[in-house]
Design an enzyme around this catalytic site. Structure first.
Site, PDB file in Angstrom:
ATOM      1  N   LYS A  11       0.842  -1.195   0.000  1.00 44.70           N
ATOM      2  CA  LYS A  11       0.000   0.000   0.000  1.00 44.70           C
ATOM      3  C   LYS A  11       0.879   1.248   0.000  1.00 44.70           C
ATOM      4  O   LYS A  11       2.048   1.224   0.372  1.00 44.70           O
ATOM      5  CB  LYS A  11      -0.944   0.027   1.208  1.00 44.70           C
ATOM      6  CG  LYS A  11      -0.253   0.072   2.580  1.00 44.70           C
ATOM      7  CD  LYS A  11       0.111   1.462   3.060  1.00 44.70           C
ATOM      8  CE  LYS A  11       0.750   1.427   4.444  1.00 44.70           C
ATOM      9  NZ  LYS A  11       1.368   2.719   4.834  1.00 44.70           N
ATOM     10  N   ASP A 136      -2.531  -2.067  10.279  1.00 44.01           N
ATOM     11  CA  ASP A 136      -2.642  -2.002   8.823  1.00 44.01           C
ATOM     12  C   ASP A 136      -3.162  -3.285   8.192  1.00 44.01           C
ATOM     13  O   ASP A 136      -3.509  -3.301   7.007  1.00 44.01           O
ATOM     14  CB  ASP A 136      -1.288  -1.659   8.192  1.00 44.01           C
ATOM     15  CG  ASP A 136      -0.895  -0.202   8.398  1.00 44.01           C
ATOM     16  OD1 ASP A 136      -1.761   0.599   8.805  1.00 44.01           O
ATOM     17  OD2 ASP A 136       0.276   0.138   8.148  1.00 44.01           O
TER      18      ASP A 136
END
Length: 309
Positions: A11, A136
């Protein structure tokens, strides 16, 4: 079914803002995260008992400190799995780069174990389980484009970013400790009550407008509009520890990037390009100095099952 292979996507952060610190020490964050096609690959194979992890990158630990082992142990104990597994990790996402490489691997393990052992958990349940191991991981399971808030594990899905956007990613040759970056941020920008000193001029050019950013993304605005609302308040901290961040950003900007910015706690820098020739030229310049330079695109997916048999 005895084997499953999964793709675990990295990401980048289109924004990070910090609103303060919770009583347990976790930071109160608000950030927009975006999956990209740069990926690790994980093969999980059932066996009668035990656990074994093999990693393509010899620089990574493969013992009980690895997030893959921790994920397996969590799922094995919670769901009373009696068999064992053998795992092979093809590591492509740079290590300690602010790109959620470890979180992506954990997310793939959650998805893979659920499927391989017929646990029957839906995505919401997997995300809830993942909160026990890190913030995350929830986003990496879901993937795409999301606003994350609170401790980072609460996510709101946004409209998918255009997958035709060109992204150049470059990690400096040194790494950054997330723990150290957040600790230094606290010393630089928080008062004694753990409230951010918003009047600090050092944050002015790095603070995102998340409300507008979410609006732009959900309304399908072009990337040249979206970048106007982006920002990362950790960037002025990490750049004091890694001078290459400024060097890479200047090369990207001079090469025609629409916007260059640090991802996560860094030190990775990414840039959006509208001109493919400029992108390739910039990539060549950076790769001569920084081996971890990649051309990629946004993705609407997080973990993806490649093979299941």
């Amino acid at each position: 079914m005895k084997t499953i292979k999964l793709r675990a996507r990295a990401k980048i952060n289109l924004s990070i803002n910090i609103n303060g610190v919770f009583e347990d020490g976790y930071h109160d964050v608000e950030m927009v995260m975006q999956s990209i096609d740069l990926s690790d690959y994980i093969l999980i194979r059932k066996k009668s008992s035990g656990y074994k992890l093999t990693i393509s990158n010899s620089n990574l630990i493969s013992d009980k400190r690895n997030i893959i082992y921790k994920t397996w142990q969590y799922m094995k104990e919670k769901y009373k799995i009696e068999e064992g597994i053998e795992v092979f990790l093809e590591k492509n996402i740079p290590i300690a780069a602010g790109m959620a490489g470890g979180s992506a691997d954990s997310a793939a393990m959650f998805v893979g174990i659920n499927k391989l052992f017929d646990l029957g958990l839906d995505e919401k349940e997997l995300i809830e389980d993942s909160k026990a191991l890190g913030s995350d991981i929830a986003f990496c399971i879901s993937g795409g484009t999301s606003l994350a808030y609170g401790k980072g594990a609460d996510i709101q899905k946004l409209k998918a970013l255009n997958e035709d956007i060109n992204i150049l990613v470059c990690k400096p040759n040194q790494s950054a400790s997330t723990r150290k970056i957040y600790s230094k941020f606290d010393r630089m920008f928080l008062d004694e009550k753990n409230k951010i000193l918003l009047s600090d001029n050092r944050l002015m050019n790095y603070t995102p407008n998340n409300e507008r950013l979410v609006e732009f993304i959900n309304n399908g605005k072009c990337i040249s509009d979206i970048v106007k609302a982006m920002g990362n308040v950790l960037e002025p901290v990490t750049r004091t520890l890694c001078s290459d961040i400024d060097i890479i950003k200047k090369i990207m900007d001079d090469s025609g990037a629409i916007k260059s910015m640090m991802s996560g706690s860094g030190p990775t820098v990414f840039g959006f390009f509208s001109d493919n020739k400029a992108l390739k030229k910039c990539s060549k310049i950076l790769r001569n100095e920084y081996i971890n330079t990649y051309v990629t695109r946004p993705s609407s997916k997080g973990v993806e099952i490649c093979v299941f048999n």
